[in-house]
Structures are given as structure tokens and as C-alpha cells.
Design a protein around this motif. Structure first.
Motif, PDB file in Angstrom:
ATOM      1  N   PRO A 227       0.579  -1.040   0.085  1.00 29.19           N
ATOM      2  CA  PRO A 227      -0.354   0.308  -0.339  1.00 29.19           C
ATOM      3  C   PRO A 227       0.667   1.648   0.226  1.00 29.19           C
ATOM      4  CG  PRO A 227      -0.998  -1.489   1.457  1.00 29.19           C
ATOM      5  CD  PRO A 227       0.269  -2.424   1.075  1.00 29.19           C
ATOM      6  N   ASP A 228       2.413   1.460   0.767  1.00 31.05           N
ATOM      7  CA  ASP A 228       2.156   2.501   0.765  1.00 31.05           C
ATOM      8  C   ASP A 228       3.661   2.899  -0.223  1.00 31.05           C
ATOM      9  OD1 ASP A 228       4.035   0.149   1.474  1.00 31.05           O
ATOM     10  OD2 ASP A 228       5.362   2.050   3.023  1.00 31.05           O
ATOM     11  N   VAL A 229       4.202   1.783  -1.077  1.00 31.94           N
ATOM     12  CA  VAL A 229       4.855   2.032  -2.242  1.00 31.94           C
ATOM     13  C   VAL A 229       3.449   1.707  -3.113  1.00 31.94           C
ATOM     14  CG1 VAL A 229       5.875   0.514  -4.321  1.00 31.94           C
ATOM     15  CG2 VAL A 229       6.347   0.143  -1.671  1.00 31.94           C
ATOM     16  N   LEU A 230       2.722   1.747  -3.569  1.00 32.73           N
ATOM     17  CA  LEU A 230       1.523   1.651  -4.457  1.00 32.73           C
ATOM     18  C   LEU A 230       1.337   3.444  -4.128  1.00 32.73           C
ATOM     19  CD1 LEU A 230      -0.854  -0.654  -4.747  1.00 32.73           C
ATOM     20  CD2 LEU A 230       0.440  -0.258  -6.439  1.00 32.73           C
ATOM     21  N   ARG A 231       1.457   4.080  -2.823  1.00 35.31           N
ATOM     22  CA  ARG A 231       0.730   5.719  -2.326  1.00 35.31           C
ATOM     23  C   ARG A 231       1.771   6.510  -3.302  1.00 35.31           C
ATOM     24  NH1 ARG A 231      -1.614   3.663   2.159  1.00 35.31           N
ATOM     25  NH2 ARG A 231       0.784   3.958   2.903  1.00 35.31           N
ATOM     26  N   ASP A 232       3.180   5.950  -3.573  1.00 30.73           N
ATOM     27  CA  ASP A 232       4.009   7.093  -3.577  1.00 30.73           C
ATOM     28  C   ASP A 232       3.938   6.852  -5.220  1.00 30.73           C
ATOM     29  OD1 ASP A 232       4.493   8.016  -1.198  1.00 30.73           O
ATOM     30  OD2 ASP A 232       6.399   6.596  -0.580  1.00 30.73           O
ATOM     31  N   THR A 233       4.440   5.568  -5.587  1.00 30.13           N
ATOM     32  CA  THR A 233       4.701   5.942  -7.123  1.00 30.13           C
ATOM     33  C   THR A 233       3.331   6.474  -7.675  1.00 30.13           C
ATOM     34  OG1 THR A 233       3.525   3.290  -7.443  1.00 30.13           O
ATOM     35  CG2 THR A 233       5.872   3.981  -6.769  1.00 30.13           C
ATOM     36  N   GLU A 234       2.061   5.818  -7.629  1.00 39.69           N
ATOM     37  CA  GLU A 234       0.668   6.789  -8.371  1.00 39.69           C
ATOM     38  C   GLU A 234       0.786   8.198  -8.545  1.00 39.69           C
ATOM     39  OE1 GLU A 234      -1.035   5.265 -10.565  1.00 39.69           O
ATOM     40  OE2 GLU A 234      -0.158   3.264  -9.425  1.00 39.69           O
ATOM     41  N   TYR A 235       0.698   8.227  -7.108  1.00 40.72           N
ATOM     42  CA  TYR A 235       1.334   9.936  -7.077  1.00 40.72           C
ATOM     43  C   TYR A 235       2.314  10.539  -7.347  1.00 40.72           C
ATOM     44  CZ  TYR A 235       1.790  14.618  -4.719  1.00 40.72           C
ATOM     45  OH  TYR A 235       2.083  16.349  -3.679  1.00 40.72           O
ATOM     46  N   PHE A 236       3.434  10.327  -7.678  1.00 41.36           N
ATOM     47  CA  PHE A 236       4.076  10.474  -8.687  1.00 41.36           C
ATOM     48  C   PHE A 236       3.882  10.225 -10.304  1.00 41.36           C
ATOM     49  CE2 PHE A 236       8.759   9.875 -11.211  1.00 41.36           C
ATOM     50  CZ  PHE A 236       9.480  11.079 -10.719  1.00 41.36           C
ATOM     51  N   LYS A 237       3.790   9.071 -10.702  1.00 37.53           N
ATOM     52  CA  LYS A 237       2.924   9.294 -12.040  1.00 37.53           C
ATOM     53  C   LYS A 237       1.705  10.097 -12.500  1.00 37.53           C
ATOM     54  CE  LYS A 237       2.892   4.608 -12.509  1.00 37.53           C
ATOM     55  NZ  LYS A 237       2.302   3.634 -12.201  1.00 37.53           N
ATOM     56  N   ALA A 238       0.760  10.695 -10.913  1.00 35.32           N
ATOM     57  CA  ALA A 238       0.014  11.829 -11.883  1.00 35.32           C
ATOM     58  C   ALA A 238       0.396  13.107 -11.233  1.00 35.32           C
ATOM     59  CB  ALA A 238      -1.096  11.615 -10.636  1.00 35.32           C
ATOM     60  N   ASN A 239       1.851  13.583 -10.676  1.00 36.27           N
ATOM     61  CA  ASN A 239       1.878  14.437 -10.189  1.00 36.27           C
ATOM     62  C   ASN A 239       3.202  15.189 -11.399  1.00 36.27           C
ATOM     63  OD1 ASN A 239       0.334  15.725  -8.223  1.00 36.27           O
ATOM     64  ND2 ASN A 239       0.330  13.373  -8.109  1.00 36.27           N
TER      65      ASN A 239
ATOM     66  N   ARG B 239      10.727  11.687  -1.970  1.00 37.73           N
ATOM     67  CA  ARG B 239      11.750  11.061  -2.065  1.00 37.73           C
ATOM     68  C   ARG B 239      11.366   9.924  -2.861  1.00 37.73           C
ATOM     69  NH1 ARG B 239       7.850  10.560   1.594  1.00 37.73           N
ATOM     70  NH2 ARG B 239       6.153   9.671   0.592  1.00 37.73           N
ATOM     71  N   VAL B 240      10.427   9.873  -4.022  1.00 36.18           N
ATOM     72  CA  VAL B 240      10.631   8.622  -5.362  1.00 36.18           C
ATOM     73  C   VAL B 240      11.610   9.373  -6.016  1.00 36.18           C
ATOM     74  CG1 VAL B 240       9.709   8.011  -7.359  1.00 36.18           C
ATOM     75  CG2 VAL B 240       8.136   8.807  -5.361  1.00 36.18           C
ATOM     76  N   ALA B 241      11.728  10.626  -6.769  1.00 34.70           N
ATOM     77  CA  ALA B 241      13.060  10.557  -7.418  1.00 34.70           C
ATOM     78  C   ALA B 241      14.498  10.375  -7.169  1.00 34.70           C
ATOM     79  CB  ALA B 241      13.151  12.124  -7.520  1.00 34.70           C
ATOM     80  N   LEU B 242      15.004  10.566  -5.223  1.00 34.13           N
ATOM     81  CA  LEU B 242      16.116   9.812  -4.754  1.00 34.13           C
ATOM     82  C   LEU B 242      16.027   8.875  -5.040  1.00 34.13           C
ATOM     83  CD1 LEU B 242      16.376  12.991  -1.565  1.00 34.13           C
ATOM     84  CD2 LEU B 242      17.290  12.877  -3.916  1.00 34.13           C
TER      85      LEU B 242
ATOM     86  N   VAL C  39       9.341   5.491 -11.594  1.00 31.15           N
ATOM     87  CA  VAL C  39       8.753   4.606 -10.720  1.00 31.15           C
ATOM     88  C   VAL C  39       9.360   3.133 -10.918  1.00 31.15           C
ATOM     89  CG1 VAL C  39       6.805   3.146 -10.847  1.00 31.15           C
ATOM     90  CG2 VAL C  39       7.059   5.798 -10.337  1.00 31.15           C
ATOM     91  N   THR C  40       9.687   2.635 -12.093  1.00 32.27           N
ATOM     92  CA  THR C  40      10.275   1.887 -12.447  1.00 32.27           C
ATOM     93  C   THR C  40      12.418   1.349 -11.631  1.00 32.27           C
ATOM     94  OG1 THR C  40       9.208   1.812 -15.089  1.00 32.27           O
ATOM     95  CG2 THR C  40      11.357  -0.052 -14.476  1.00 32.27           C
TER      96      THR C  40
END
Length: 265
Positions: free
Chosen positions: A33-45, A63-66, A130-131
Motif C-alpha cells: 500500500p505505501d509503495v503504491l501510494r508513492d508511485t501513483e502520486y509520482f506518476k500523477a504529479n 522521495r521517489v526521485a531520490l 517509478v520502475t
């Protein structure tokens, strides 16, 4: 809660089991769940980001970028990361070009804030980052249980790619030396002491090449574009690391027994 990899074994046996189950384990990890939240937020924004300042202001995106480049520990170094990203990579004076750790160069090249159109405006960019993030964060999860297996995963994914990249062989070796995670794998596998890191780069380069020639019959880093050579490198690293740990444990046990016997006399 993030899925925790199942790692019942250590050393090369643990590595063999991890590779056998990796597809199943990474799929479970990616659905946490927490991984999905971060990755979906990144792709959307991420498309809303057009400057380095935009990125560092959004902690979730940062956080995702780094994390995609193994730079998680820099999450609070906003001024430094902003400078890295804003400088870009097109000039020799850019901060990322002057740093030994080339992960920062990879980061700024990926985002391209020094270009007329940054990569964040490319439709496929979000998924690409994200990948990379998912791969790196699985490595982190593995490392929370077994740091040697984390280092092996990182080497497996990066060494062959680096070996096959453009540039001189000297440049490739210097990238290994400048990457702490890769350097630790090569040092252990090639029997190079950590103290070598205190020497100047020319001396370090000569030692790495000499040891590679002795162990693998070839001094070139480019030889590791062959995945069988990468497998051999990882096997040597894990086998030697486990042997050192067993020796250390045996030594510690021996010392404890000696102290106990002394007290009982």
C-alpha cells in the motif's frame, strides 16, 4: 505496511534462492500500500514539475526521485539537491560533473532541468522513474535484512549496464571506484583492501585493473557486459563476505570462551 522480502538463507545460497523467487517477491513488494501510494502520486504529479525548485518543494515527489537513484539519505539536503538539479550536466563546472559519486550525475541527467524541455514533460518519464524506484526500494528492503544481498542485487543490475555503456574503460573503472556500493563488491570479490580508497585515483585504478586481470583474466571493466562474468563477480563477493563473517564469528566466540575460562580459574 511494506512487504518484507523472505530471506531464510545468507551468502551465495541465499542469493540463489532470492533469484529463484525474485519475480514473485518483487510483485508482492510493488503492490504494498505505501509503495503504491508513492508511485501513483509520482506518476500523477511529476508533469507539474518544471524546475528543480518545483521538485524539492514536494517531498513526496522528491522521495521517489531520490529513491530511484539510491540517494534516499539526501531527502533533507534540499539545497544541495536543488543545486545538483539546477546545474544540470551540460557544463564542466556543473556540481554533478565535479563529484566522484556519479549517482548525482545520473539523477540530474535523468531530469534534465538544464534542457529547454525537462524530462518531466515527457509522457513516459513518470513510469521510467517509478520502475527505477521500485527496483532500488526492493534492494533497500533486502538490505534491511541482509546488506550483502542488497549489494549483490545492485551489482547485478548496474555492472553489466556500466560495462556496456559508451566511454573509455578508464572512465568505467572510475565510475566503479566512485560508487561506494559497487566499489565494496569489487573490493571484496577481487581481494582489494578498503585502505586502497585512501590512495590517489591513478593508483586505485591500477590496482583494480591488476586484480581483475589476475582473477578474471582480463583487466577491462567492459568484460562485465557478459552476464556470466557478473554472476562470477557476485558469487566471489558473497562467498568471500560469508567466509569473513564466519571467521569473525569464530574469533569472537574464541575470545568469549577465553575470557570465561579466565574468570573461572
Amino acid at each position: 505496511m511494506t512487504y518484507q522480502p523472505v530471506l531464510p538463507l545468507t551468502g551465495y545460497a541465499g542469493w540463489t534462492l532470492l533469484n529463484r523467487t525474485k519475480s514473485v517477491q518483487t510483485a508482492a513488494f510493488n503492490k504494498s500500500p505505501d509503495v503504491l501510494r508513492d508511485t501513483e502520486y509520482f506518476k500523477a504529479n511529476i508533469a507539474k514539475v518544471k524546475t528543480a525548485d518545483d521538485l524539492v518543494k514536494d517531498r513526496r515527489l522528491l522521495r521517489v526521485a531520490l529513491g530511484a537513484f539510491g540517494l534516499d539519505d539526501d531527502i533533507n539536503n534540499k539545497a544541495f539537491i536543488k543545486k545538483i538539479l539546477a546545474d544540470g550536466s551540460l557544463t564542466t563546472t556543473a556540481l554533478a560533473n565535479r563529484m566522484t559519486d556519479k549517482r548525482y550525475l545520473s539523477l540530474t541527467q535523468a531530469f534534465g532541468f538544464d534542457l529547454a524541455t525537462p524530462s518531466t514533460q515527457v509522457s513516459s518519464f513518470g513510469q521510467e522513474i517509478v520502475t527505477k524506484f521500485l527496483d532500488k526500494q526492493f534492494e533497500v528492503a533486502v538490505g534491511n535484512q541482509d546488506q550483502n544481498l542488497r549489494l549483490a542485487l545492485n551489482a547485478q543490475s548496474e555492472v553489466a549496464s556500466l560495462a556496456a555503456s559508451t566511454g573509455s574503460d578508464t572512465t568505467k573503472w572510475l565510475k566503479v571506484i566512485g560508487n561506494a556500493a559497487l566499489a565494496s563488491v569489487f573490493q571484496k570479490a577481487l581481494g582489494i583492501p578498503k585502505s586502497v580508497g585512501s590512495l590517489d585515483l591513478d593508483q586505485q585504478l591500477a590496482i583494480y585493473q591488476s586484480r581483475a586481470k589476475t582473477v578474471f583474466g582480463n583487466s577491462s571493466l567492459s568484460q562485465f557486459s557478459d552476464t556470466t562474468k557478473v554472476d562470477s563477480l557476485v558469487k566471489r563477493f558473497l562467498t568471500r563476505a560469508q567466509a569473513e563473517e564466519l571467521t569473525s564469528q569464530t574469533s569472537s566466540t574464541s575470545i568469549a570462551l577465553t575470557l570465561l575460562q579466565t574468570r573461572l580459574r
